[in-house]
Design an enzyme around this catalytic site. Structure first.
Site, PDB file in Angstrom:
ATOM      1  N   ASN A  85       0.726  -1.006   2.743  1.00 42.41           N
ATOM      2  CA  ASN A  85       0.658   0.393   3.183  1.00 42.41           C
ATOM      3  C   ASN A  85      -0.701   1.040   2.930  1.00 42.41           C
ATOM      4  OD1 ASN A  85       1.839   3.324   3.508  1.00 42.41           O
ATOM      5  ND2 ASN A  85       0.972   3.227   1.434  1.00 42.41           N
ATOM      6  N   TYR A 151     -10.753   2.776  12.667  1.00 41.07           N
ATOM      7  CA  TYR A 151      -9.328   2.841  12.299  1.00 41.07           C
ATOM      8  C   TYR A 151      -8.471   2.217  13.409  1.00 41.07           C
ATOM      9  CZ  TYR A 151      -4.959   5.115  10.677  1.00 41.07           C
ATOM     10  OH  TYR A 151      -3.681   5.383  10.227  1.00 41.07           O
ATOM     11  N   LYS A 155      -6.060  -0.966  12.976  1.00 42.75           N
ATOM     12  CA  LYS A 155      -4.607  -0.894  13.149  1.00 42.75           C
ATOM     13  C   LYS A 155      -4.147  -1.788  14.298  1.00 42.75           C
ATOM     14  CE  LYS A 155      -3.617   1.793   9.690  1.00 42.75           C
ATOM     15  NZ  LYS A 155      -2.922   1.214   8.522  1.00 42.75           N
TER      16      LYS A 155
HETATM   17  P1  NAD Z   1      -2.552   8.476   1.800  1.00 40.37           P
HETATM   18  O1  NAD Z   1      -4.020   8.685   1.858  1.00 40.37           O
HETATM   19  O2  NAD Z   1      -1.676   9.483   1.122  1.00 40.37           O
HETATM   20  O3  NAD Z   1      -2.197   7.054   1.184  1.00 40.37           O
HETATM   21  C1  NAD Z   1      -3.004   5.937   1.260  1.00 40.37           C
HETATM   22  C2  NAD Z   1      -2.961   5.262  -0.085  1.00 40.37           C
HETATM   23  O4  NAD Z   1      -3.728   4.050  -0.018  1.00 40.37           O
HETATM   24  C3  NAD Z   1      -3.559   6.125  -1.186  1.00 40.37           C
HETATM   25  O5  NAD Z   1      -2.666   6.144  -2.281  1.00 40.37           O
HETATM   26  C4  NAD Z   1      -4.840   5.391  -1.538  1.00 40.37           C
HETATM   27  O6  NAD Z   1      -5.212   5.534  -2.895  1.00 40.37           O
HETATM   28  C5  NAD Z   1      -4.476   3.955  -1.212  1.00 40.37           C
HETATM   29  N1  NAD Z   1      -5.671   3.128  -0.994  1.00 40.37           N
HETATM   30  C6  NAD Z   1      -6.654   3.325  -0.089  1.00 40.37           C
HETATM   31  N2  NAD Z   1      -7.622   2.397  -0.252  1.00 40.37           N
HETATM   32  C7  NAD Z   1      -7.235   1.592  -1.280  1.00 40.37           C
HETATM   33  C8  NAD Z   1      -7.819   0.478  -1.935  1.00 40.37           C
HETATM   34  N3  NAD Z   1      -9.006  -0.017  -1.598  1.00 40.37           N
HETATM   35  N4  NAD Z   1      -7.153  -0.079  -2.988  1.00 40.37           N
HETATM   36  C9  NAD Z   1      -5.950   0.416  -3.361  1.00 40.37           C
HETATM   37  N5  NAD Z   1      -5.355   1.463  -2.782  1.00 40.37           N
HETATM   38  C10 NAD Z   1      -5.985   2.068  -1.750  1.00 40.37           C
HETATM   39  O7  NAD Z   1      -2.136   8.284   3.327  1.00 40.37           O
HETATM   40  P2  NAD Z   1      -0.721   8.053   4.039  1.00 40.37           P
HETATM   41  O8  NAD Z   1      -0.665   9.024   5.149  1.00 40.37           O
HETATM   42  O9  NAD Z   1       0.387   7.975   3.061  1.00 40.37           O
HETATM   43  O10 NAD Z   1      -0.993   6.616   4.690  1.00 40.37           O
HETATM   44  C11 NAD Z   1      -0.340   5.432   4.308  1.00 40.37           C
HETATM   45  C12 NAD Z   1      -0.468   4.415   5.447  1.00 40.37           C
HETATM   46  O11 NAD Z   1       0.140   4.916   6.633  1.00 40.37           O
HETATM   47  C13 NAD Z   1      -1.924   4.091   5.825  1.00 40.37           C
HETATM   48  O12 NAD Z   1      -2.032   2.717   6.130  1.00 40.37           O
HETATM   49  C14 NAD Z   1      -2.121   4.919   7.082  1.00 40.37           C
HETATM   50  O13 NAD Z   1      -3.131   4.391   7.917  1.00 40.37           O
HETATM   51  C15 NAD Z   1      -0.753   4.844   7.717  1.00 40.37           C
HETATM   52  N6  NAD Z   1      -0.455   5.893   8.662  1.00 40.37           N
HETATM   53  C16 NAD Z   1      -0.319   7.209   8.291  1.00 40.37           C
HETATM   54  C17 NAD Z   1       0.008   8.174   9.264  1.00 40.37           C
HETATM   55  C18 NAD Z   1       0.211   9.627   8.931  1.00 40.37           C
HETATM   56  O14 NAD Z   1       0.464  10.420   9.847  1.00 40.37           O
HETATM   57  N7  NAD Z   1       0.134  10.043   7.688  1.00 40.37           N
HETATM   58  C19 NAD Z   1       0.150   7.799  10.593  1.00 40.37           C
HETATM   59  C20 NAD Z   1      -0.006   6.467  10.931  1.00 40.37           C
HETATM   60  C21 NAD Z   1      -0.297   5.531   9.972  1.00 40.37           C
END
Ligand code: NAD
Length: 248
Positions: A85, A151, A155
């Site tokens: 994730n 990005y 993805k």
């Molecule tokens: P977020 O920023 O709250 O969570 C991402 C997490 O990944 C954070 O806790 C961060 O510390 C961790 N992370 C990033 N780089 C890291 C690394 N090098 N080592 C360890 N941990 C790392 O964002 P989110 O919205 O919860 O996103 C989670 C996933 O869902 C991501 O892959 C994101 O691309 C995907 N996503 C989110 C959305 C949305 O609308 N929020 C939509 C599509 C996809």
């Protein structure tokens, strides 16, 4: 082999990852949250209770990933579920994205997913675990969104990797699936949408359900895909998006 399932959720200290961890723990799965930010992880682990274990680790540190997985195996004997994730986003005009910017998004969102999955799959094969791996992609791999070139590349790679892994590993009893979240209310989406009301209106305008999703919506889908209820499902990309992907 112990009965309790062991899961790793990367980026489990916040947003979607935290919601997935929360749901797994409610289902009595021992859940290891891995992330960079010790403070955030510690707070999450405290909230989630005894079934949660936090490991502070930067997934860009590829060389240390095999040792991370060995440590978990030494402690728990197996890994049943991996949710890839953790991810980072970058919104920038196409011509302003530097080589370094592009590499850094690919590194975290693709290469780290590959390296961790490879090590976890090795452990599943060695221990005869019928495991489940869940990758997280995005609407950016379903249709074109401007200003998110790296990005989107990352993805899209995740969805292709999901299919390639599923064909190779499903015969061994390891299922690989992907969730494509729509617009979910987290810090990441707030950063991308709150600064750009036009984009927010566009995202909501093409979402038939008319609202952002909640992180728990992704948690519920991940718990389903990881469970025996999904035992004949592999290689799919499941949009959890209020209909955004088919919205007009
Ligand atoms: P977020 O920023 O709250 O969570 C991402 C997490 O990944 C954070 O806790 C961060 O510390 C961790 N992370 C990033 N780089 C890291 C690394 N090098 N080592 C360890 N941990 C790392 O964002 P989110 O919205 O919860 O996103 C989670 C996933 O869902 C991501 O892959 C994101 O691309 C995907 N996503 C989110 C959305 C949305 O609308 N929020 C939509 C599509 C996809």
């Amino acid at each position: 082999m112990h009965k309790q399932k062991i899961a790793i959720v990367t980026g489990g200290g916040s947003g979607i990852g935290l919601a997935i961890a929360e749901k797994f723990i409610r289902e009595d799965i021992h859940t290891i949250i891995v992330g960079r930010d010790a403070g955030k992880l510690g707070a999450a682990a405290e909230k989630l209770g005894a079934l949660c274990q936090a490991i502070t680790f930067d997934l860009n540190n590829f060389a240390e990933i095999p040792a991370l997985v060995s440590r978990i195996i030494d402690q728990h004997g197996k890994i049943d579920i991996l949710v890839n994730n953790a991810g980072i986003n970058m919104k920038k005009a196409f011509t302003e994205v530097t080589d370094g910017d592009f590499q850094s998004i690919l590194q975290t969102n693709v290469t780290a997913v590959f390296v961790l999955s490879r090590e976890v799959v090795k452990s599943m094969l060695q221990n005869g675990v019928k495991g489940s791996i869940i990758n997280i992609s995005s609407m950016a791999s379903r249709y074109g969104i401007p200003k998110v070139i790296a990005y989107t590349a990352a993805k899209s790679a995740i969805e292709g990797m999901t299919r390639a892994m599923a064909t190779e590993l499903s015969p061994e009893g390891i299922r690989i699936n992907c969730i494509a979240p729509g617009f979910i209310a987290t810090d990441m989406s707030a950063k991308a949408l709150d600064s750009d009301p036009e984009r927010k209106a566009k995202a909501l305008g093409r979402t038939p359900m008319g609202a952002l999703g909640q992180p728990s919506d992704i948690g519920d889908a991940a718990a389903f895909l990881a469970s025996d209820a999904a035992k004949y499902i592999t290689g799919v990309v499941l949009p959890v998006d209020g209909g955004n992907a088919i919205g007009f």
